[in-house]
Design a protein around this motif. Structure first.
Motif, PDB file in Angstrom:
ATOM      1  N   GLN A  82       0.843  -1.202   0.000  1.00  0.00           N
ATOM      2  CA  GLN A  82       0.000   0.000   0.000  1.00  0.00           C
ATOM      3  C   GLN A  82       0.880   1.254   0.000  1.00  0.00           C
ATOM      4  OE1 GLN A  82      -2.576   0.207   3.443  1.00  0.00           O
ATOM      5  NE2 GLN A  82      -4.406   0.318   2.159  1.00  0.00           N
ATOM      6  N   GLN A  83       1.896   1.228   0.872  1.00  0.00           N
ATOM      7  CA  GLN A  83       2.799   2.383   0.946  1.00  0.00           C
ATOM      8  C   GLN A  83       3.566   2.580  -0.349  1.00  0.00           C
ATOM      9  OE1 GLN A  83       5.178   1.823   4.447  1.00  0.00           O
ATOM     10  NE2 GLN A  83       3.444   2.329   5.784  1.00  0.00           N
ATOM     11  N   ALA A  84       3.756   1.481  -1.067  1.00  0.00           N
ATOM     12  CA  ALA A  84       4.488   1.575  -2.336  1.00  0.00           C
ATOM     13  C   ALA A  84       3.556   1.940  -3.485  1.00  0.00           C
ATOM     14  CB  ALA A  84       5.191   0.258  -2.617  1.00  0.00           C
ATOM     15  N   GLY A  85       2.311   2.282  -3.169  1.00  0.00           N
ATOM     16  CA  GLY A  85       1.398   2.765  -4.209  1.00  0.00           C
ATOM     17  C   GLY A  85       0.445   1.724  -4.768  1.00  0.00           C
ATOM     18  N   TYR A  86       0.426   0.546  -4.170  1.00  0.00           N
ATOM     19  CA  TYR A  86      -0.478  -0.493  -4.652  1.00  0.00           C
ATOM     20  C   TYR A  86      -1.874  -0.354  -4.061  1.00  0.00           C
ATOM     21  CZ  TYR A  86       2.851  -3.408  -7.109  1.00  0.00           C
ATOM     22  OH  TYR A  86       3.737  -3.888  -8.031  1.00  0.00           O
ATOM     23  N   TYR A  87      -2.873  -0.732  -4.851  1.00  0.00           N
ATOM     24  CA  TYR A  87      -4.231  -0.900  -4.355  1.00  0.00           C
ATOM     25  C   TYR A  87      -4.304  -2.335  -3.826  1.00  0.00           C
ATOM     26  CZ  TYR A  87      -9.298  -1.532  -4.386  1.00  0.00           C
ATOM     27  OH  TYR A  87     -10.588  -1.799  -4.029  1.00  0.00           O
ATOM     28  N   PRO A 372       8.327 -12.059   0.913  1.00  0.00           N
ATOM     29  CA  PRO A 372       9.505 -11.524   0.219  1.00  0.00           C
ATOM     30  C   PRO A 372       9.431 -11.680  -1.308  1.00  0.00           C
ATOM     31  CG  PRO A 372      10.184 -12.878   2.086  1.00  0.00           C
ATOM     32  CD  PRO A 372       8.698 -13.026   1.967  1.00  0.00           C
ATOM     33  N   THR A 373       8.838 -12.784  -1.757  1.00  0.00           N
ATOM     34  CA  THR A 373       8.722 -13.010  -3.207  1.00  0.00           C
ATOM     35  C   THR A 373       7.835 -11.956  -3.865  1.00  0.00           C
ATOM     36  OG1 THR A 373       8.936 -15.379  -2.827  1.00  0.00           O
ATOM     37  CG2 THR A 373       8.057 -14.706  -4.957  1.00  0.00           C
ATOM     38  N   ALA A 378       7.452  -6.902  -6.987  1.00  0.00           N
ATOM     39  CA  ALA A 378       6.882  -5.555  -7.125  1.00  0.00           C
ATOM     40  C   ALA A 378       7.977  -4.493  -7.102  1.00  0.00           C
ATOM     41  CB  ALA A 378       5.883  -5.315  -5.997  1.00  0.00           C
ATOM     42  N   GLY A 379       9.219  -4.933  -6.926  1.00  0.00           N
ATOM     43  CA  GLY A 379      10.329  -3.985  -6.895  1.00  0.00           C
ATOM     44  C   GLY A 379      10.380  -3.184  -5.604  1.00  0.00           C
ATOM     45  N   MET A 386      12.053  -9.688   7.979  1.00  0.00           N
ATOM     46  CA  MET A 386      11.268 -10.801   7.424  1.00  0.00           C
ATOM     47  C   MET A 386      12.163 -12.025   7.402  1.00  0.00           C
ATOM     48  SD  MET A 386       8.637  -9.688   4.450  1.00  0.00           S
ATOM     49  CE  MET A 386       7.174  -8.729   4.847  1.00  0.00           C
ATOM     50  N   GLN A 387      11.603 -13.188   7.765  1.00  0.00           N
ATOM     51  CA  GLN A 387      12.451 -14.370   7.937  1.00  0.00           C
ATOM     52  C   GLN A 387      12.540 -15.279   6.713  1.00  0.00           C
ATOM     53  OE1 GLN A 387      10.431 -15.533  11.667  1.00  0.00           O
ATOM     54  NE2 GLN A 387      12.435 -15.324  12.645  1.00  0.00           N
ATOM     55  N   GLY A 388      11.735 -14.994   5.700  1.00  0.00           N
ATOM     56  CA  GLY A 388      11.789 -15.806   4.489  1.00  0.00           C
ATOM     57  C   GLY A 388      12.700 -15.183   3.444  1.00  0.00           C
ATOM     58  N   ARG A 389      12.802 -15.844   2.314  1.00  0.00           N
ATOM     59  CA  ARG A 389      13.642 -15.346   1.218  1.00  0.00           C
ATOM     60  C   ARG A 389      12.848 -15.352  -0.077  1.00  0.00           C
ATOM     61  NH1 ARG A 389      19.047 -18.914   1.416  1.00  0.00           N
ATOM     62  NH2 ARG A 389      19.394 -17.874  -0.580  1.00  0.00           N
ATOM     63  N   SER A 390      13.127 -14.367  -0.926  1.00  0.00           N
ATOM     64  CA  SER A 390      12.398 -14.307  -2.196  1.00  0.00           C
ATOM     65  C   SER A 390      12.705 -15.538  -3.065  1.00  0.00           C
ATOM     66  CB  SER A 390      12.786 -13.050  -2.958  1.00  0.00           C
ATOM     67  OG  SER A 390      12.283 -13.148  -4.276  1.00  0.00           O
ATOM     68  N   LEU A 391      11.676 -16.040  -3.697  1.00  0.00           N
ATOM     69  CA  LEU A 391      11.827 -17.211  -4.569  1.00  0.00           C
ATOM     70  C   LEU A 391      12.011 -16.795  -6.019  1.00  0.00           C
ATOM     71  CD1 LEU A 391       8.892 -19.372  -3.127  1.00  0.00           C
ATOM     72  CD2 LEU A 391      11.302 -19.383  -2.449  1.00  0.00           C
ATOM     73  N   LEU A 392      11.955 -15.505  -6.248  1.00  0.00           N
ATOM     74  CA  LEU A 392      11.913 -15.032  -7.626  1.00  0.00           C
ATOM     75  C   LEU A 392      13.150 -15.428  -8.441  1.00  0.00           C
ATOM     76  CD1 LEU A 392       9.611 -13.593  -8.958  1.00  0.00           C
ATOM     77  CD2 LEU A 392      10.928 -11.479  -8.830  1.00  0.00           C
ATOM     78  N   GLY A 393      14.306 -15.390  -7.803  1.00  0.00           N
ATOM     79  CA  GLY A 393      15.529 -15.723  -8.541  1.00  0.00           C
ATOM     80  C   GLY A 393      15.738 -17.217  -8.710  1.00  0.00           C
ATOM     81  N   LEU A 394      14.922 -18.032  -8.026  1.00  0.00           N
ATOM     82  CA  LEU A 394      15.107 -19.483  -8.117  1.00  0.00           C
ATOM     83  C   LEU A 394      14.620 -19.994  -9.460  1.00  0.00           C
ATOM     84  CD1 LEU A 394      14.013 -21.016  -4.703  1.00  0.00           C
ATOM     85  CD2 LEU A 394      16.306 -20.778  -5.641  1.00  0.00           C
TER      86      LEU A 394
END
Ligand code: SGN
Ligand code: CA
Length: 497
Positions: A82-87, A372-373, A378-379, A386-394
Motif C-alpha cells: 500500500q505504501q508503495a502505491g499499490y491498491y 519476500p517473493t 513488485a520492486g 522478514m524471515q523468508g527469502r524471495s523465490l523469484l531468482g530461483l
C-alpha cells in the motif's frame, strides 16, 4: 494471490494427482514455476495466514494457533505494498479474528465461513449472499478488480474456504465422482507401529468422522451420531443442522435428492469392518474432490477475466493452500502433523515477465518466502526482519545455494480439535526429525528416500547416531537462526485452557 483452505498436493494434477484433473491450476504451473518441495511452518489455518502476511514465524508474529488473535498493528505485506502505491484487497477466508488492516478493500467470511449462502463482512458491514461460496468469492474478487482505481497497480488476495471440512460440493457438482472408485492410499489402515504415542492418540481418523456432518448420512430419528469428529463430546447432528438450516428450500431439495438415496443405500447394506471404513473413505474423498473441482473451475474464470483485461501476462499469479491435508493417508483427514501430507503445499507461480515457463524447482521453500517473493516482484525492498527469502531468482537449475533444512513448529494442544500434540522439527531434502513435547517426550526420525510414507520411525537406531546428532545440531541452529525461544517442557499434565 489465490489461496485455498486445506488443498492437498495430492489433489492437484500438476503434482501428479491420480485423483483429479485441475487444468487451471496446472496451467499456472506449466506456464510458470512449480515448487515440488514447498512447506508450511505450522500446518494450521490462522498461523499459516499470519506467516504469509508477515513473512515471520508464528513465535514472532504472535499467532501460534487458531485461538490466538492476530496483532493487526504489525507490519504486513499488504501494508508495505500500500505504501508503495499499490491498491490492496482481500476477499474470502480470513480467520485471524481481528479485522484486516493494510487493505483498501476487504470482504471476508466470518471465522471459517460456510459453503452456502455465506455471511460476509464487507469493510465492517455484514451481508448475506445467496449461492455457493466458492463461486461467490470469485465473483466478488472480479468485481473488486473491476472497481479498482485504474491508475494503480494492485495486489488481490483471493482466499477460498474450499476444500475445508465439511466438504460440501456445489449442487451442480453433486455426483461428479460417482462413476469412479477412488483408489485408497496404501496407508489407510495404518497401525502406527514404530511411531510415538502422538500418532496413535490423535482424533482425526476417517473412521471416527461424524455421520451427519462429515459423511452426510441421514441418521434414523433418535440415533446418536457415532463419530467423535475430532471434537470430543461434540454432536455431529447439531453441527450438520447449522449448515442445513442455511440452505434455501430449493437448495435443500437438490441436496436431499442426491444424498438421501446414498444414505438409504448405506443403511440398507449396513456395512461394517473394513467395508465400513472403505465406504467412509469413498464418501469423504468424493465430496472433497467435488469441492476442488469448483475451486479449479473458478480459477479458470479468474484467468479468463485477467486475459480479457490484458492483465494476464503482467501480473504475478500465485496459487497455494494454507497447509496440506491428509486424504486418507495414515487413516486420517485434517492436518497439523509435520508429516509430508500436511506439511507440504501446492505452490505454483506464473509471471511471464519474470518467470520462465515450464520450470520445476526442488528447493526447500516455505510459505514464509511468499511475502519476500511478492515484494521483490513488485520492486519493493524486503524488510530485514522478514524471515523468508524471495523465490523469484530461483529456477530449476540453481538449486545449489539454498537452505539445507526447514524448521517447523506446531502448538495447538491440548485444547483445540483433533488432539495433535505439540511438536517441532527439521526436514532436509532426505531426512525428517520431529520432537513431540508437552505431555510427552518423544522423537521420530524418517528417511524420506527409503520410506516416503513415514511408516518406519528410525529414532534410537545405534547405526544412525551420527546422523541423529547432526540433525539435532541443525535443528538447534534453526531455532537460533529464527529466534524461537519457546519453552519445550515435557511431562506436562493434561489440562484444558
Ligand atoms: C474446524 C474443523 C476442524 C479443523 C479446524 C481448523 N472442525 O474446527 O476439523 O481442524 O477447523 O481448520 S469443524 O467441525 O468445524 O469442521 S483450519 O484450516 O481453519 O485451521
Ligand atoms: Ca486450513
Amino acid at each position: 494471490m489465490i489461496m485455498t483452505d486445506d488443498h492437498a498436493k495430492n489433489a492437484v494434477s500438476v503434482y501428479g494427482s491420480k485423483l483429479i484433473k485441475t487444468p487451471n491450476i496446472d496451467r499456472l504451473g506449466d506456464e510458470g514455476i512449480r515448487f515440488e518441495n514447498a512447506f508450511v511452518t505450522n500446518a494450521l489455518c490462522g498461523p499459516s495466514r499470519a506467516v504469509i502476511l508477515t513473512g515471520k514465524y508464528s513465535h514472532i508474529n504472535g499467532f501460534r494457533d487458531n485461538n490466538d488473535r492476530f496483532d493487526n498493528t504489525q507490519v504486513t505485506l499488504p501494508k508495505i505494498l500500500q505504501q508503495a502505491g499499490y491498491y490492496t484487497a482481500v476477499v474470502g477466508k480470513w480467520h485471524l479474528v481481528t479485522k484486516p488492516t493494510g487493505f483498501d478493500y476487504w470482504n471476508i467470511l466470518i471465522d471459517q465461513g460456510t459453503y452456502y449462502n455465506p455471511d460476509l463482512v464487507q469493510m465492517g458491514d455484514t451481508i448475506r449472499k445467496e449461492g455457493y461460496t466458492t463461486d461467490i468469492i470469485t465473483d466478488l474478487a472480479l468485481q473488486t478488480l473491476d472497481a479498482r482505481p485504474a491508475d494503480k497497480p494492485f495486489c488481490l488476495m483471493l482466499h477460498q474456504k474450499a476444500p475445508h471440512r465439511n466438504w460440501m460440493p456445489n449442487l451442480k457438482d453433486l455426483g461428479a465422482f460417482d462413476s469412479v472408485a477412488i483408489p485408497a492410499p496404501s496407508t489407510l489402515f495404518d497401525d502406527y507401529k514404530t511411531r510415538s504415542a502422538a500418532a496413535r492418540e490423535q482424533d482425526m481418523e476417517i473412521r471416527n468422522m461424524f455421520y451427519a456432518y462429515d459423511l452426510k448420512l441421514m441418521m434414523p430419528e433418535g440415533m446418536k451420531d457415532p463419530g467423535t469428529g475430532g471434537h470430543a463430546g461434540g454432536d455431529g447432528r447439531k453441527f450438520w443442522q447449522m449448515d442445513y438450516q442455511r440452505f434455501t428450500e430449493a437448495q435443500k431439495k437438490q441436496w436431499d435428492a442426491y444424498y438421501k438415496p446414498i444414505s438409504d443405500d448405506f443403511y440398507k447394506k449396513n456395512p461394517n469392518g473394513k467395508a465400513l471404513e472403505e465406504w467412509k473413505y469413498q464418501r469423504y474423498i468424493k465430496d472433497y474432490l467435488s469441492c476442488v473441482r469448483s475451486v479449479d473451475e473458478n480459477i479458470g474464470k479468474l484467468l479468463a477475466y485477467l486475459e480479457s483485461k490484458n492483465l494476464l501476462d503482467n501480473t504475478l499469479i500465485i496459487y497455494t493452500s494454507d497447509q496440506g491435508f491428509f486424504l486418507g493417508e495414515h487413516g486420517w483427514y485434517d492436518k497439523r502433523f509435520m508429516y509430508e501430507e500436511s506439511l507440504g503445499i501446492p505452490l505454483v507461480m506464473r509471471y511471464p515477465e519474470k518467470i520462465k515457463a515450464g520450470q520445476v524447482n526442488h528447493n526447500l521453500v516455505m510459505n514464509l518466502d511468499i511475502a519476500p517473493t511478492v515484494l521483490e516482484s513488485a520492486g519493493v525492498p524486503v524488510p530485514a526482519d522478514m524471515q523468508g527469502r524471495s523465490l523469484l531468482g530461483l529456477t530449476s537449475t540453481n538449486e545449489g545455494q539454498w537452505r539445507k533444512g526447514i524448521y517447523y513448529h506446531y502448538y495447538e494442544f491440548p485444547y483445540g480439535a483433533h488432539k495433535v500434540k505439540k511438536h517441532y522439527g527439521i526436514r532436509t531434502d532426505r531426512y525428517k526429525l520431529i520432537h513431540f513435547y508437552n505431555d510427552i517426550d518423544a522423537w521420530e526420525l524418517y528417511d524420506l528416500k527409503a520410506d516416503p510414507h513415514e511408516l518406519n520411525n528410525l529414532y534410537g537406531r545405534k547405526e544412525l547416531q551420527t546422523l541423529t546428532d547432526s540433525l539435532k545440531t541443525a535443528l538447534k541452529e534453526l531455532r537460533l537462526q529464527y529466534s524461537d525461544t519457546t519453552k519445550l517442557e515435557t511431562g506436562a499434565k493434561l489440562k484444558s485452557r
